[in-house]
Design a protein around this motif. Sequence first.
Motif, PDB file in Angstrom:
ATOM      1  N   ILE A  23      53.237  38.543  28.307  1.00 39.58           N
ATOM      2  CA  ILE A  23      53.289  36.898  29.697  1.00 39.58           C
ATOM      3  C   ILE A  23      53.349  37.214  30.538  1.00 39.58           C
ATOM      4  CG2 ILE A  23      53.429  34.511  29.043  1.00 39.58           C
ATOM      5  CD1 ILE A  23      54.296  35.210  25.986  1.00 39.58           C
ATOM      6  N   ASN A  24      54.745  37.583  31.074  1.00 47.01           N
ATOM      7  CA  ASN A  24      55.534  37.559  32.567  1.00 47.01           C
ATOM      8  C   ASN A  24      54.083  38.465  33.692  1.00 47.01           C
ATOM      9  OD1 ASN A  24      57.299  37.565  34.807  1.00 47.01           O
ATOM     10  ND2 ASN A  24      58.640  38.655  33.791  1.00 47.01           N
ATOM     11  N   VAL A  35      51.168  36.087  33.820  1.00 46.31           N
ATOM     12  CA  VAL A  35      51.483  34.699  34.657  1.00 46.31           C
ATOM     13  C   VAL A  35      51.479  35.153  36.434  1.00 46.31           C
ATOM     14  CG1 VAL A  35      53.031  32.796  35.337  1.00 46.31           C
ATOM     15  CG2 VAL A  35      52.558  33.683  33.024  1.00 46.31           C
ATOM     16  N   TRP A  36      52.431  36.427  36.226  1.00 44.25           N
ATOM     17  CA  TRP A  36      52.878  36.930  37.556  1.00 44.25           C
ATOM     18  C   TRP A  36      52.217  38.125  38.061  1.00 44.25           C
ATOM     19  CZ3 TRP A  36      55.208  34.869  41.784  1.00 44.25           C
ATOM     20  CH2 TRP A  36      56.614  33.884  41.274  1.00 44.25           C
ATOM     21  N   SER A  37      50.938  38.305  37.887  1.00 46.23           N
ATOM     22  CA  SER A  37      49.792  38.888  38.474  1.00 46.23           C
ATOM     23  C   SER A  37      49.765  38.922  39.341  1.00 46.23           C
ATOM     24  CB  SER A  37      48.131  38.785  37.416  1.00 46.23           C
ATOM     25  OG  SER A  37      47.589  37.458  38.263  1.00 46.23           O
ATOM     26  N   LEU A  62      48.464  35.114  41.607  1.00 50.17           N
ATOM     27  CA  LEU A  62      48.921  34.320  41.612  1.00 50.17           C
ATOM     28  C   LEU A  62      50.243  34.735  43.056  1.00 50.17           C
ATOM     29  CD1 LEU A  62      50.399  31.794  41.286  1.00 50.17           C
ATOM     30  CD2 LEU A  62      52.190  33.559  40.249  1.00 50.17           C
ATOM     31  N   GLN A 119      55.785  25.692  44.035  1.00 45.76           N
ATOM     32  CA  GLN A 119      55.656  25.298  42.135  1.00 45.76           C
ATOM     33  C   GLN A 119      55.928  23.949  41.850  1.00 45.76           C
ATOM     34  OE1 GLN A 119      59.505  27.717  41.731  1.00 45.76           O
ATOM     35  NE2 GLN A 119      60.233  26.528  39.862  1.00 45.76           N
ATOM     36  N   ILE A 151      58.144  33.396  33.768  1.00 45.73           N
ATOM     37  CA  ILE A 151      57.132  32.953  33.094  1.00 45.73           C
ATOM     38  C   ILE A 151      56.953  30.766  33.638  1.00 45.73           C
ATOM     39  CG2 ILE A 151      56.126  32.063  30.849  1.00 45.73           C
ATOM     40  CD1 ILE A 151      57.634  35.172  30.278  1.00 45.73           C
ATOM     41  N   GLY A 154      56.151  30.793  37.206  1.00 49.37           N
ATOM     42  CA  GLY A 154      54.878  30.869  37.484  1.00 49.37           C
ATOM     43  C   GLY A 154      54.257  30.031  36.491  1.00 49.37           C
ATOM     44  N   LEU A 155      54.354  29.450  35.732  1.00 50.68           N
ATOM     45  CA  LEU A 155      53.636  28.350  34.981  1.00 50.68           C
ATOM     46  C   LEU A 155      52.909  26.912  35.567  1.00 50.68           C
ATOM     47  CD1 LEU A 155      53.803  28.712  31.555  1.00 50.68           C
ATOM     48  CD2 LEU A 155      51.751  29.507  32.035  1.00 50.68           C
ATOM     49  N   TRP A 204      50.952  27.874  39.016  1.00 47.39           N
ATOM     50  CA  TRP A 204      49.675  28.244  38.523  1.00 47.39           C
ATOM     51  C   TRP A 204      48.666  26.827  38.637  1.00 47.39           C
ATOM     52  CZ3 TRP A 204      46.185  31.424  39.473  1.00 47.39           C
ATOM     53  CH2 TRP A 204      46.295  32.346  39.094  1.00 47.39           C
TER      54      TRP A 204
END
Length: 498
Positions: free
Chosen positions: A8-9, A12-14, A17, A289, A441, A444-445, A448
């Motif tokens: 998941i991390n 999210v942090w691809s 981002l 953020q 996570i 990052g959410l 986004w």
Amino acid sequence: MDAIIGAINDLVWSRALIVLCLGAGLYFSIRTRFMQVRALPEMLRLTIRGQKSEAGVSSFQALAMSLSGRIGIGNIAGVATAIAVGGPGSIFWMWVMGFLGASTSYIESTLAQIYKVKDADGRYRGGPAYYIEKAMGLKWYAMTFAIATIIAAGFLMPGVQANAIADSAANVCAGSSLCGAMDGQWFGLPARDAFKLGVGILVAIMLAAIIFGGVKRIANFAEVVVPFMAGGFILMALTVMVLNVERVPEMFSIIFRSAFGAHAAFGAMFGLAVEWGVKRGIYANEAGQGTGPHAAAAAEVSHPAKQGYVQAFAIYFDTMLVCTSTAFLILATGKYNVHAPGGGAALYEGVPGVEEGPGFAQAAVESVLPGWGSGFVAMALFFFAFTTIMAYYYMAETNLSYLNGDRHRPLPVLLLRLGIVAMVIFGAFRNAQHAWALGDIGVGLMAWLNIIAILILQKPALIALKDYEAQKKAGKDPVFDAEAAGLRNTSLWKRDKT
């Protein structure tokens, strides 16, 4: 469980981002005509001025509240992690993110001021959920951000801060005669875990005493503690640099050469330097953020751009002063390790056996001021992390207030307070890697959801900037009239015509 959290991390942090954050910062810098450079004197002036009211706090208190969220363990442990994984060059890219992020912070914080409301208790509330609904008209999107922020700020991210407090305290205690080596069992738990649990309970009690007092108590606490804690840390970094002055030119050389892959030892880490510099820069200064706008909306100002200016300065203070102080502490003393990409032998090993995190900074201070390192950094970490947990609660409460609307519901607020207190205790003795991954996570959410929103909603903030500059040029103390600016759903910014 580790594999699920990691997957998941990574999603999210691809890299997408990273590109989005840098691209948004550059785009907003161009659209605001690099206001973070042009308006620096005005930022400083507005930071120390301002008024408060029954509904809102002063600009400085709002700044302190937002800085209490921005200045956390990311400024110490996060910077150390960036160096360990991305090399010294990551610091340069952290500076780039800070510079560009100042314009992003202006946009999101000004939007929060424009679309703020008064809650059921007559206090200013605002943030991404509010401006997404009022300016975009997308209730579902706003609710998604609010729910994500309550989960992230209320339950995921506090554990990272609590874990760092407990871990650094355990390191100090383990090196003293009071605790010994922390072997064996304490109260049926491994000694170190039992000690960290005790620290977590103590922190939770202190947190409860603040957050049960409401936003005014949070603001009053922040305006006293934040300048003190940041100033003390910066002073220590300057002291260490002076005592290692002969190594300072080499330190700057390593940072700039490795930032572009030109350093012999760290040349292969260019991509990691950019990725980790931006990633930890976002985690530390939180530009884009969506956290800063919550405190920005609480300020009592005559023009929304005023708080936008103040919050843009907050990014400079956080990244260019506090994060940089940590980097200089570590790099000027050589007390850091750098992992080889893909594993294998370390590219540099200045503190063998010490994991990335507070240990780098503790070793750095210890190298020049023996007997002070572990204790000083542990104390700094405590203040940084504690005020951040406090700010996280305020963000979560603001989004809970959004979901409640005009209804006065004390039970959900009580459950939130009890929940964050419980997560502080739980996070204190959990595995640090788990805590960091969950925190990442959450960050990052929010990033986004918020960055996409402010890219769409930027126009009102740009209108406010133009209006503010025009009034200043005319020699006025700017006062905002949303109706004259053509903005709707801004009930708190209607100028009295009488």
